[in-house]
Design a protein around this motif. Structure first.
Motif, PDB file in Angstrom:
ATOM      1  N   VAL A   2       4.597  44.223  13.563  1.00 17.24           N
ATOM      2  CA  VAL A   2       5.480  43.340  12.240  1.00 17.24           C
ATOM      3  C   VAL A   2       6.347  42.616  13.059  1.00 17.24           C
ATOM      4  O   VAL A   2       6.642  42.501  14.177  1.00 17.24           O
ATOM      5  CB  VAL A   2       6.463  44.914  12.219  1.00 17.24           C
ATOM      6  CG1 VAL A   2       7.514  44.156  10.564  1.00 17.24           C
ATOM      7  CG2 VAL A   2       5.674  46.343  11.758  1.00 17.24           C
ATOM      8  N   LYS A   3       5.712  41.602  12.122  1.00 20.17           N
ATOM      9  CA  LYS A   3       6.085  39.897  12.721  1.00 20.17           C
ATOM     10  C   LYS A   3       7.180  39.955  12.323  1.00 20.17           C
ATOM     11  O   LYS A   3       7.252  39.953  10.147  1.00 20.17           O
ATOM     12  CB  LYS A   3       4.953  39.023  11.955  1.00 20.17           C
ATOM     13  CG  LYS A   3       3.511  38.747  13.582  1.00 20.17           C
ATOM     14  CD  LYS A   3       3.066  37.995  13.391  1.00 20.17           C
ATOM     15  CE  LYS A   3       2.903  37.227  11.926  1.00 20.17           C
ATOM     16  NZ  LYS A   3       1.457  36.275  11.840  1.00 20.17           N
ATOM     17  N   ALA A   4       8.220  39.207  12.274  1.00 20.31           N
ATOM     18  CA  ALA A   4       9.470  39.040  11.631  1.00 20.31           C
ATOM     19  C   ALA A   4       9.300  37.574  10.811  1.00 20.31           C
ATOM     20  O   ALA A   4       8.345  36.872  10.874  1.00 20.31           O
ATOM     21  CB  ALA A   4      10.574  38.311  12.311  1.00 20.31           C
ATOM     22  N   PRO A   5       9.979  37.696   9.463  1.00 23.92           N
ATOM     23  CA  PRO A   5       9.533  36.125   8.755  1.00 23.92           C
ATOM     24  C   PRO A   5      10.007  34.997   8.932  1.00 23.92           C
ATOM     25  O   PRO A   5      11.330  35.153   9.306  1.00 23.92           O
ATOM     26  CB  PRO A   5      10.146  36.952   6.988  1.00 23.92           C
ATOM     27  CG  PRO A   5      10.967  38.302   7.542  1.00 23.92           C
ATOM     28  CD  PRO A   5      10.717  38.305   9.241  1.00 23.92           C
ATOM     29  N   VAL A   6       9.219  33.951   8.619  1.00 26.03           N
ATOM     30  CA  VAL A   6       9.774  32.734   9.595  1.00 26.03           C
ATOM     31  C   VAL A   6      10.941  32.093   8.397  1.00 26.03           C
ATOM     32  O   VAL A   6      10.863  32.111   6.686  1.00 26.03           O
ATOM     33  CB  VAL A   6       8.694  31.469   9.415  1.00 26.03           C
ATOM     34  CG1 VAL A   6       7.579  32.639  10.544  1.00 26.03           C
ATOM     35  CG2 VAL A   6       8.158  31.718   8.128  1.00 26.03           C
ATOM     36  N   HIS A   7      11.550  31.620   9.055  1.00 27.02           N
ATOM     37  CA  HIS A   7      13.222  30.575   7.873  1.00 27.02           C
ATOM     38  C   HIS A   7      13.536  29.414   8.947  1.00 27.02           C
ATOM     39  O   HIS A   7      14.502  29.371   8.976  1.00 27.02           O
ATOM     40  CB  HIS A   7      13.827  31.744   8.266  1.00 27.02           C
ATOM     41  CG  HIS A   7      14.004  33.092   7.507  1.00 27.02           C
ATOM     42  ND1 HIS A   7      13.864  32.861   5.824  1.00 27.02           N
ATOM     43  CD2 HIS A   7      13.550  34.348   8.133  1.00 27.02           C
ATOM     44  CE1 HIS A   7      13.576  34.458   5.997  1.00 27.02           C
ATOM     45  NE2 HIS A   7      13.640  35.096   6.451  1.00 27.02           N
ATOM     46  N   ASP A  78       3.032  32.922   6.144  1.00 32.95           N
ATOM     47  CA  ASP A  78       2.963  32.610   7.691  1.00 32.95           C
ATOM     48  C   ASP A  78       0.980  33.478   7.647  1.00 32.95           C
ATOM     49  O   ASP A  78       0.185  32.275   7.772  1.00 32.95           O
ATOM     50  CB  ASP A  78       3.374  33.688   7.775  1.00 32.95           C
ATOM     51  CG  ASP A  78       3.238  34.362   9.591  1.00 32.95           C
ATOM     52  OD1 ASP A  78       2.072  33.709  10.236  1.00 32.95           O
ATOM     53  OD2 ASP A  78       3.559  35.328  10.225  1.00 32.95           O
ATOM     54  N   TYR A 106       2.853  30.064  15.246  1.00 33.81           N
ATOM     55  CA  TYR A 106       3.830  31.499  15.211  1.00 33.81           C
ATOM     56  C   TYR A 106       5.018  31.138  15.839  1.00 33.81           C
ATOM     57  O   TYR A 106       6.021  30.824  15.361  1.00 33.81           O
ATOM     58  CB  TYR A 106       3.647  33.063  14.767  1.00 33.81           C
ATOM     59  CG  TYR A 106       4.447  33.935  14.449  1.00 33.81           C
ATOM     60  CD1 TYR A 106       5.019  34.014  12.967  1.00 33.81           C
ATOM     61  CD2 TYR A 106       4.720  34.159  15.075  1.00 33.81           C
ATOM     62  CE1 TYR A 106       6.104  34.977  12.794  1.00 33.81           C
ATOM     63  CE2 TYR A 106       5.788  35.690  14.974  1.00 33.81           C
ATOM     64  CZ  TYR A 106       6.470  35.828  13.589  1.00 33.81           C
ATOM     65  OH  TYR A 106       7.324  36.488  13.539  1.00 33.81           O
ATOM     66  N   SER A 107       4.535  31.200  17.251  1.00 33.55           N
ATOM     67  CA  SER A 107       5.441  31.689  18.313  1.00 33.55           C
ATOM     68  C   SER A 107       5.715  30.162  18.730  1.00 33.55           C
ATOM     69  O   SER A 107       5.589  29.858  20.364  1.00 33.55           O
ATOM     70  CB  SER A 107       4.308  32.379  19.588  1.00 33.55           C
ATOM     71  OG  SER A 107       3.374  32.080  19.539  1.00 33.55           O
TER      72      SER A 107
END
Length: 131
Positions: A2-7, A78, A106-107
């Motif tokens: 599970v990826k963390a949401p982007v903020h 995302d 993403y990263s």
């Protein structure tokens, strides 16, 4: 996984004009390479425009943002769905003005992208003869 949401937060987006190429409705960008930072485009939008934005990457996990000229994030995506790491979003614009498309891996790894924007609906026409 599970990826963390982007903020992501943005400031002084208007300064992106110097690096943000214009992208018009109905077009797809040429391939853009990032070095672990953001890629940028700008477009002119009108209140009521409904847009469809796709950011694809053959070698990364695309994250896309639509921002207004006040540094506010209008929309973010995302992964378009569970089967792709490309970004896809639809949104309606609330005001006339210049908008910005920011995208990244993403990263924050180097990656290549293409960006496509469509206007799926225009604002309703104003009847100049109305009283």
């Amino acid at each position: 996984m599970v990826k963390a949401p982007v903020h992501d937060t943005f400031t002084k987006v208007g300064q992106a004009d110097a690096i943000a190429a214009a992208l018009g409705y109905g077009t797809t960008s040429k391939v853009v390479k990032t070095r672990g930072d953001y890629g940028w485009f700008r477009f002119d939008g009108h209140a009521g425009d409904e847009i469809d934005l796709t950011v694809k990457s053959p070698n990364g996990d695309a994250v896309a943002f639509v921002l207004d000229s006040n540094d506010d994030v209008v929309a973010v995506n995302d992964d378009a769905d569970a089967f792709t790491s490309d970004a896809h979003l639809t949104t309606a614009l609330l005001a006339d003005g210049t908008y910005y498309i920011a995208f990244r891996e993403y990263s924050f790894a180097p990656a290549t992208f293409t960006v496509a924007i469509e206007r799926t609906a225009a604002p309703p026409a104003t009847d100049v003869g109305a009283r």
